[in-house]
Scaffold this motif. Sequence first.
Motif, PDB file in Angstrom:
ATOM      1  N   ALA A   4       0.839  -1.195   0.000  1.00  0.00           N
ATOM      2  CA  ALA A   4       0.000   0.000   0.000  1.00  0.00           C
ATOM      3  C   ALA A   4       0.876   1.248   0.000  1.00  0.00           C
ATOM      4  N   HIS A   5       0.399   2.282  -0.642  1.00  0.00           N
ATOM      5  CA  HIS A   5       1.116   3.558  -0.683  1.00  0.00           C
ATOM      6  C   HIS A   5       1.175   4.141   0.726  1.00  0.00           C
ATOM      7  N   PRO A   6       2.314   4.739   1.102  1.00  0.00           N
ATOM      8  CA  PRO A   6       2.439   5.320   2.442  1.00  0.00           C
ATOM      9  C   PRO A   6       1.352   6.345   2.776  1.00  0.00           C
ATOM     10  N   ALA A   7       0.874   7.087   1.785  1.00  0.00           N
ATOM     11  CA  ALA A   7      -0.185   8.069   2.054  1.00  0.00           C
ATOM     12  C   ALA A   7      -1.475   7.372   2.502  1.00  0.00           C
ATOM     13  N   LEU A   8      -1.784   6.235   1.889  1.00  0.00           N
ATOM     14  CA  LEU A   8      -2.967   5.476   2.286  1.00  0.00           C
ATOM     15  C   LEU A   8      -2.800   4.951   3.704  1.00  0.00           C
ATOM     16  N   LEU A   9      -1.630   4.394   3.991  1.00  0.00           N
ATOM     17  CA  LEU A   9      -1.376   3.878   5.334  1.00  0.00           C
ATOM     18  C   LEU A   9      -1.481   4.985   6.377  1.00  0.00           C
ATOM     19  N   THR A  10      -0.927   6.141   6.073  1.00  0.00           N
ATOM     20  CA  THR A  10      -0.995   7.275   6.997  1.00  0.00           C
ATOM     21  C   THR A  10      -2.438   7.657   7.279  1.00  0.00           C
ATOM     22  N   ASP A  11      -3.248   7.733   6.221  1.00  0.00           N
ATOM     23  CA  ASP A  11      -4.660   8.099   6.391  1.00  0.00           C
ATOM     24  C   ASP A  11      -5.410   7.056   7.223  1.00  0.00           C
ATOM     25  N   LEU A  12      -5.169   5.779   6.944  1.00  0.00           N
ATOM     26  CA  LEU A  12      -5.851   4.720   7.693  1.00  0.00           C
ATOM     27  C   LEU A  12      -5.453   4.737   9.164  1.00  0.00           C
ATOM     28  N   ILE A  13      -4.154   4.885   9.430  1.00  0.00           N
ATOM     29  CA  ILE A  13      -3.689   4.939  10.821  1.00  0.00           C
ATOM     30  C   ILE A  13      -4.324   6.119  11.544  1.00  0.00           C
ATOM     31  N   HIS A  14      -4.307   7.271  10.895  1.00  0.00           N
ATOM     32  CA  HIS A  14      -4.844   8.487  11.518  1.00  0.00           C
ATOM     33  C   HIS A  14      -6.334   8.326  11.831  1.00  0.00           C
ATOM     34  N   GLU A  15      -7.104   7.834  10.870  1.00  0.00           N
ATOM     35  CA  GLU A  15      -8.549   7.688  11.099  1.00  0.00           C
ATOM     36  C   GLU A  15      -8.836   6.635  12.162  1.00  0.00           C
ATOM     37  N   TYR A  16      -8.089   5.521  12.145  1.00  0.00           N
ATOM     38  CA  TYR A  16      -8.296   4.488  13.151  1.00  0.00           C
ATOM     39  C   TYR A  16      -8.014   5.028  14.548  1.00  0.00           C
ATOM     40  N   GLU A  17      -6.909   5.753  14.689  1.00  0.00           N
ATOM     41  CA  GLU A  17      -6.557   6.307  15.997  1.00  0.00           C
ATOM     42  C   GLU A  17      -7.565   7.354  16.459  1.00  0.00           C
ATOM     43  N   MET A  18      -8.074   8.174  15.532  1.00  0.00           N
ATOM     44  CA  MET A  18      -9.079   9.176  15.908  1.00  0.00           C
ATOM     45  C   MET A  18     -10.364   8.508  16.385  1.00  0.00           C
ATOM     46  N   LEU A  19     -10.839   7.519  15.658  1.00  0.00           N
ATOM     47  CA  LEU A  19     -12.060   6.822  16.071  1.00  0.00           C
ATOM     48  C   LEU A  19     -11.859   6.085  17.387  1.00  0.00           C
ATOM     49  N   SER A  20     -10.684   5.504  17.567  1.00  0.00           N
ATOM     50  CA  SER A  20     -10.396   4.821  18.830  1.00  0.00           C
ATOM     51  C   SER A  20     -10.385   5.804  19.987  1.00  0.00           C
ATOM     52  N   ALA A  21      -9.794   6.971  19.758  1.00  0.00           N
ATOM     53  CA  ALA A  21      -9.733   7.994  20.798  1.00  0.00           C
ATOM     54  C   ALA A  21     -11.122   8.521  21.140  1.00  0.00           C
ATOM     55  N   LEU A  22     -11.996   8.552  20.153  1.00  0.00           N
ATOM     56  CA  LEU A  22     -13.373   9.014  20.375  1.00  0.00           C
ATOM     57  C   LEU A  22     -14.251   7.901  20.923  1.00  0.00           C
ATOM     58  N   ASP A  23     -13.637   6.743  21.172  1.00  0.00           N
ATOM     59  CA  ASP A  23     -14.345   5.608  21.738  1.00  0.00           C
ATOM     60  C   ASP A  23     -15.505   5.185  20.841  1.00  0.00           C
ATOM     61  N   ALA A  24     -15.176   4.784  19.634  1.00  0.00           N
ATOM     62  CA  ALA A  24     -16.189   4.414  18.642  1.00  0.00           C
ATOM     63  C   ALA A  24     -17.052   3.251  19.090  1.00  0.00           C
ATOM     64  N   ASP A  25     -16.571   2.436  20.025  1.00  0.00           N
ATOM     65  CA  ASP A  25     -17.403   1.333  20.514  1.00  0.00           C
ATOM     66  C   ASP A  25     -18.711   1.832  21.107  1.00  0.00           C
ATOM     67  N   ASP A  26     -18.677   3.012  21.708  1.00  0.00           N
ATOM     68  CA  ASP A  26     -19.878   3.583  22.308  1.00  0.00           C
ATOM     69  C   ASP A  26     -20.541   4.620  21.410  1.00  0.00           C
TER      70      ASP A  26
END
Length: 87
Positions: A4-26
């Motif tokens: 995968a292109h590094p830009a895609l990986l960066t975007d996926l990591i960033h979005e995953y971490e943001m959703l995790s920080a916002l506690d997406a489970d709830d």
Amino acid sequence: MLLAHPALLTDLIHEYEMLSALDADDGGPAAQRRLDDIGYSLCVATGTGDVDAALVAARHRLPGAGVHDDSVLTAHPHRTSRVRRHR
């Protein structure tokens, strides 16, 4: 294996971490579905089978990542192996 292109990986990591920080489970079914989809995409993009391994692999593929980085991720309750396979 395609990489995968590094830009895609960066975007996926960033979005995953943001959703995790916002506690997406709830955050309801839509937020949980998005978190699962991003986790799945990270696994596919890195050729791994769980989100923790995918995050480590993705970070190691980014420019400037240390080849001999032996840091350990702490367990996070939202990053357990919850990757659902798309039907």
